[in-house]
Design a protein around this motif. Structure first.
Motif, mmCIF file in Angstrom:
data_model
loop_
_atom_site.group_PDB
_atom_site.id
_atom_site.type_symbol
_atom_site.label_atom_id
_atom_site.label_comp_id
_atom_site.label_asym_id
_atom_site.label_seq_id
_atom_site.Cartn_x
_atom_site.Cartn_y
_atom_site.Cartn_z
ATOM 1 N N GLY A 163 0.812 -1.215 0.000
ATOM 2 C CA GLY A 163 0.000 0.000 0.000
ATOM 3 C C GLY A 163 0.842 1.260 0.000
ATOM 4 N N VAL A 164 1.921 1.276 0.776
ATOM 5 C CA VAL A 164 2.821 2.435 0.798
ATOM 6 C C VAL A 164 3.478 2.616 -0.572
ATOM 7 C CG1 VAL A 164 4.932 3.386 1.800
ATOM 8 C CG2 VAL A 164 3.252 2.272 3.276
ATOM 9 N N LEU A 165 3.895 1.524 -1.190
ATOM 10 C CA LEU A 165 4.523 1.610 -2.513
ATOM 11 C C LEU A 165 3.524 2.107 -3.556
ATOM 12 C CD1 LEU A 165 6.667 -1.662 -2.547
ATOM 13 C CD2 LEU A 165 7.465 0.695 -2.256
ATOM 14 N N VAL A 166 2.293 1.627 -3.481
ATOM 15 C CA VAL A 166 1.243 2.073 -4.409
ATOM 16 C C VAL A 166 0.997 3.568 -4.247
ATOM 17 C CG1 VAL A 166 -1.237 1.932 -4.858
ATOM 18 C CG2 VAL A 166 0.109 -0.157 -4.676
ATOM 19 N N ALA A 167 0.970 4.043 -3.005
ATOM 20 C CA ALA A 167 0.750 5.465 -2.746
ATOM 21 C C ALA A 167 1.941 6.308 -3.183
ATOM 22 C CB ALA A 167 0.482 5.683 -1.255
ATOM 23 N N PHE A 168 3.124 5.738 -3.140
ATOM 24 C CA PHE A 168 4.347 6.458 -3.490
ATOM 25 C C PHE A 168 4.536 6.627 -4.999
ATOM 26 C CE2 PHE A 168 8.780 5.375 -4.823
ATOM 27 C CZ PHE A 168 9.359 6.617 -4.629
ATOM 28 N N LEU A 169 4.079 5.648 -5.780
ATOM 29 C CA LEU A 169 4.401 5.618 -7.214
ATOM 30 C C LEU A 169 3.923 6.829 -8.016
ATOM 31 C CD1 LEU A 169 4.028 1.821 -8.106
ATOM 32 C CD2 LEU A 169 6.115 3.210 -8.058
ATOM 33 N N PRO A 170 2.692 7.332 -7.818
ATOM 34 C CA PRO A 170 2.269 8.492 -8.625
ATOM 35 C C PRO A 170 3.196 9.692 -8.476
ATOM 36 C CG PRO A 170 0.371 7.493 -7.565
ATOM 37 C CD PRO A 170 1.573 6.832 -6.981
ATOM 38 N N ALA A 171 3.583 10.022 -7.244
ATOM 39 C CA ALA A 171 4.476 11.162 -7.023
ATOM 40 C C ALA A 171 5.857 10.889 -7.593
ATOM 41 C CB ALA A 171 4.572 11.466 -5.530
ATOM 42 N N ALA A 172 6.313 9.634 -7.499
ATOM 43 C CA ALA A 172 7.626 9.279 -8.043
ATOM 44 C C ALA A 172 7.649 9.480 -9.552
ATOM 45 C CB ALA A 172 7.966 7.838 -7.702
ATOM 46 N N LEU A 173 6.590 9.053 -10.221
ATOM 47 C CA LEU A 173 6.520 9.172 -11.678
ATOM 48 C C LEU A 173 6.431 10.633 -12.109
ATOM 49 C CD1 LEU A 173 6.276 7.804 -14.427
ATOM 50 C CD2 LEU A 173 3.796 7.666 -14.058
ATOM 51 N N ILE A 174 5.520 11.373 -11.517
ATOM 52 C CA ILE A 174 5.348 12.779 -11.896
ATOM 53 C C ILE A 174 6.574 13.596 -11.511
ATOM 54 C CG2 ILE A 174 3.997 14.868 -11.452
ATOM 55 C CD1 ILE A 174 1.542 13.117 -11.229
ATOM 56 N N VAL A 217 -3.545 12.157 -4.609
ATOM 57 C CA VAL A 217 -3.735 13.466 -3.988
ATOM 58 C C VAL A 217 -2.389 14.074 -3.607
ATOM 59 C CG1 VAL A 217 -4.723 14.693 -2.024
ATOM 60 C CG2 VAL A 217 -6.049 12.918 -3.170
ATOM 61 N N GLN A 218 -1.447 13.229 -3.176
ATOM 62 C CA GLN A 218 -0.136 13.726 -2.790
ATOM 63 C C GLN A 218 0.563 14.463 -3.934
ATOM 64 O OE1 GLN A 218 3.726 12.003 -0.443
ATOM 65 N NE2 GLN A 218 3.152 10.882 -2.270
ATOM 66 N N CYS A 219 0.232 14.116 -5.167
ATOM 67 C CA CYS A 219 0.869 14.748 -6.328
ATOM 68 C C CYS A 219 0.612 16.253 -6.381
ATOM 69 C CB CYS A 219 0.384 14.094 -7.623
ATOM 70 S SG CYS A 219 0.903 12.369 -7.789
ATOM 71 N N LEU A 220 -0.457 16.716 -5.728
ATOM 72 C CA LEU A 220 -0.714 18.155 -5.672
ATOM 73 C C LEU A 220 0.427 18.898 -4.984
ATOM 74 C CD1 LEU A 220 -4.491 18.118 -4.636
ATOM 75 C CD2 LEU A 220 -3.558 18.680 -6.895
ATOM 76 N N ALA A 221 1.149 18.179 -4.122
ATOM 77 C CA ALA A 221 2.233 18.801 -3.371
ATOM 78 C C ALA A 221 3.461 19.066 -4.232
ATOM 79 C CB ALA A 221 2.616 17.929 -2.179
ATOM 80 N N MET A 222 3.421 18.692 -5.504
ATOM 81 C CA MET A 222 4.495 19.092 -6.418
ATOM 82 C C MET A 222 4.532 20.619 -6.534
ATOM 83 S SD MET A 222 5.913 16.314 -7.397
ATOM 84 C CE MET A 222 5.528 14.563 -7.301
ATOM 85 N N ILE A 223 3.408 21.250 -6.236
ATOM 86 C CA ILE A 223 3.341 22.711 -6.222
ATOM 87 C C ILE A 223 3.818 23.184 -4.857
ATOM 88 C CG2 ILE A 223 1.860 24.739 -6.466
ATOM 89 C CD1 ILE A 223 -0.123 22.925 -7.977
ATOM 90 N N PRO A 224 4.953 23.866 -4.766
ATOM 91 C CA PRO A 224 5.449 24.326 -3.464
ATOM 92 C C PRO A 224 4.423 25.210 -2.765
ATOM 93 C CG PRO A 224 7.138 24.579 -5.155
ATOM 94 C CD PRO A 224 5.863 24.223 -5.871
ATOM 95 N N GLY A 225 4.218 24.946 -1.499
ATOM 96 C CA GLY A 225 3.221 25.685 -0.738
ATOM 97 C C GLY A 225 1.971 24.873 -0.480
ATOM 98 N N VAL A 226 1.734 23.823 -1.283
ATOM 99 C CA VAL A 226 0.551 22.985 -1.081
ATOM 100 C C VAL A 226 0.730 22.119 0.164
ATOM 101 C CG1 VAL A 226 -0.772 21.046 -2.004
ATOM 102 C CG2 VAL A 226 -0.181 22.971 -3.488
ATOM 103 N N SER A 227 1.915 21.536 0.329
ATOM 104 C CA SER A 227 2.278 20.682 1.461
ATOM 105 C C SER A 227 2.008 19.216 1.173
ATOM 106 C CB SER A 227 1.552 21.080 2.757
ATOM 107 O OG SER A 227 1.782 20.121 3.775
ATOM 108 N N ARG A 228 3.078 18.440 1.208
ATOM 109 C CA ARG A 228 2.952 16.998 1.020
ATOM 110 C C ARG A 228 2.118 16.380 2.139
ATOM 111 N NH1 ARG A 228 4.104 12.934 3.311
ATOM 112 N NH2 ARG A 228 5.181 14.138 4.921
ATOM 113 N N GLY A 243 13.083 9.288 -2.052
ATOM 114 C CA GLY A 243 13.150 9.288 -3.514
ATOM 115 C C GLY A 243 13.501 10.661 -4.067
ATOM 116 N N ALA A 244 12.897 11.716 -3.507
ATOM 117 C CA ALA A 244 13.198 13.077 -3.949
ATOM 118 C C ALA A 244 14.662 13.413 -3.677
ATOM 119 C CB ALA A 244 12.282 14.073 -3.244
ATOM 120 N N PHE A 245 15.143 12.999 -2.509
ATOM 121 C CA PHE A 245 16.545 13.237 -2.149
ATOM 122 C C PHE A 245 17.479 12.547 -3.136
ATOM 123 C CE2 PHE A 245 20.407 11.669 -0.162
ATOM 124 C CZ PHE A 245 20.931 12.811 0.418
#
Length: 265
Positions: free
Chosen positions: A83-94, A152-163, A195-197
């Motif tokens: 479940g954690v990996l599934v939730a992580f993948l969209p943000a990793a890809l984008i 939903v976490q992908c919205l946080a790609m915009i700085p200020g939204v908050s992961r 991953g971001a690091f």
């Protein structure tokens, strides 16, 4: 010496804000802008997060070890890791596809302030809603729910939204209790921030100077120490009092930031 002091200040702010729904990156960008702090390729703001990553891993070490020890025998443990990996993948890809655009276009103080204010209003509204709580345990969400939180976490790609803010709001709207939503945000932070690091370091390590490295290490230590304090207090606070304080903080910081940009540029 001045840069070292600024790195310590920014590191402390990173650690204090990383796991709160207030956008650590937004705070770092705004504070760095007004301090005149310039990092090579905006890498400091990303790489310093390693301190916060290690802090959350230390706090959750026993639970992480327990999950790891049960992977071979417990289907529930395997399901949670999946479940954690599934939730992580969209943000990793984008994040990988839009890395350059995020760094060059979205790392913008005006956008940060606007996102802080808008996110604060959303957080305030969601905090007041009488939402039906269906899930009290962050390790037992349905797999489809993990995926939706990741989207939903992908919205946080915009700085200020908050992961953390986006994942907490997403989880609450999907039926998680406030505590479970905040706790899953912690778990999801580990692969997302790691991953971001790793990706940013891979992209920019050739351009980092010795001085850049010193500043990052100093910021990392400061972030680690301050994040330890926040993680231990945050869950108990939101369980009892909700997110209104953080919503107001976002709005005030965003408005002060806009005023500062208008006055001093």
């Amino acid at each position: 010496m001045e840069n070292l002091i600024e790195a310590i200040i920014l590191g402390v702010v990173e650690g204090l804000t990383e796991f709160l729904p207030v956008s650590s990156t937004g705070h770092l960008l705004l504070l760095g802008h007004f301090l005149g702090f310039e990092s090579n390729g905006k890498s400091f703001e990303v790489l310093v997060q390693l301190g916060a990553i290690l802090a959350i891993m230390l706090v959750y070490f026993r639970r992480l070890l327990d999950i790891a020890m049960r992977l071979g025998s417990d289907p529930q443990a395997r399901r949670f890791v999946l479940g954690v990996l599934v939730a992580f993948l969209p943000a990793a890809l984008i994040g990988a596809l839009a890395h350059g655009f995020i760094k060059t276009v979205l790392f913008n103080p005006v956008l940060v302030c606007t996102s802080l204010i808008a996110g604060g209003l959303v957080l305030m509204v969601v905090d007041e809603l009488e939402l039906e709580v269906k899930h009290e345990d962050a390790t037992r969400f349905p797999l489809s729910m993990y995926l939706k939180i990741g989207l939903v976490q992908c919205l946080a790609m915009i700085p200020g939204v908050s992961r953390s803010g986006s994942t907490i709001v997403g989880a609450m709207l999907l039926g998680a209790s406030k505590r479970a939503a905040a706790e899953f945000s912690f778990f999801l932070a580990m692969p997302t921030m790691a991953g971001a690091f790793a990706y940013d370091l891979l992209k920019n390590y050739k351009t980092l100077t010795f001085d850049d490295t010193i500043l990052i290490v100093v910021g990392f230590i400061a972030a680690f120490c301050s994040a330890l304090l926040v993680v231990r207090l945050f869950l108990d606070y939101v369980s009892k009092r909700g997110f209104a304080l953080f919503a107001w903080w976002r709005i005030i910081v965003g408005m002060v930031g806009l005023a500062g940009l208008w006055i001093v540029g």
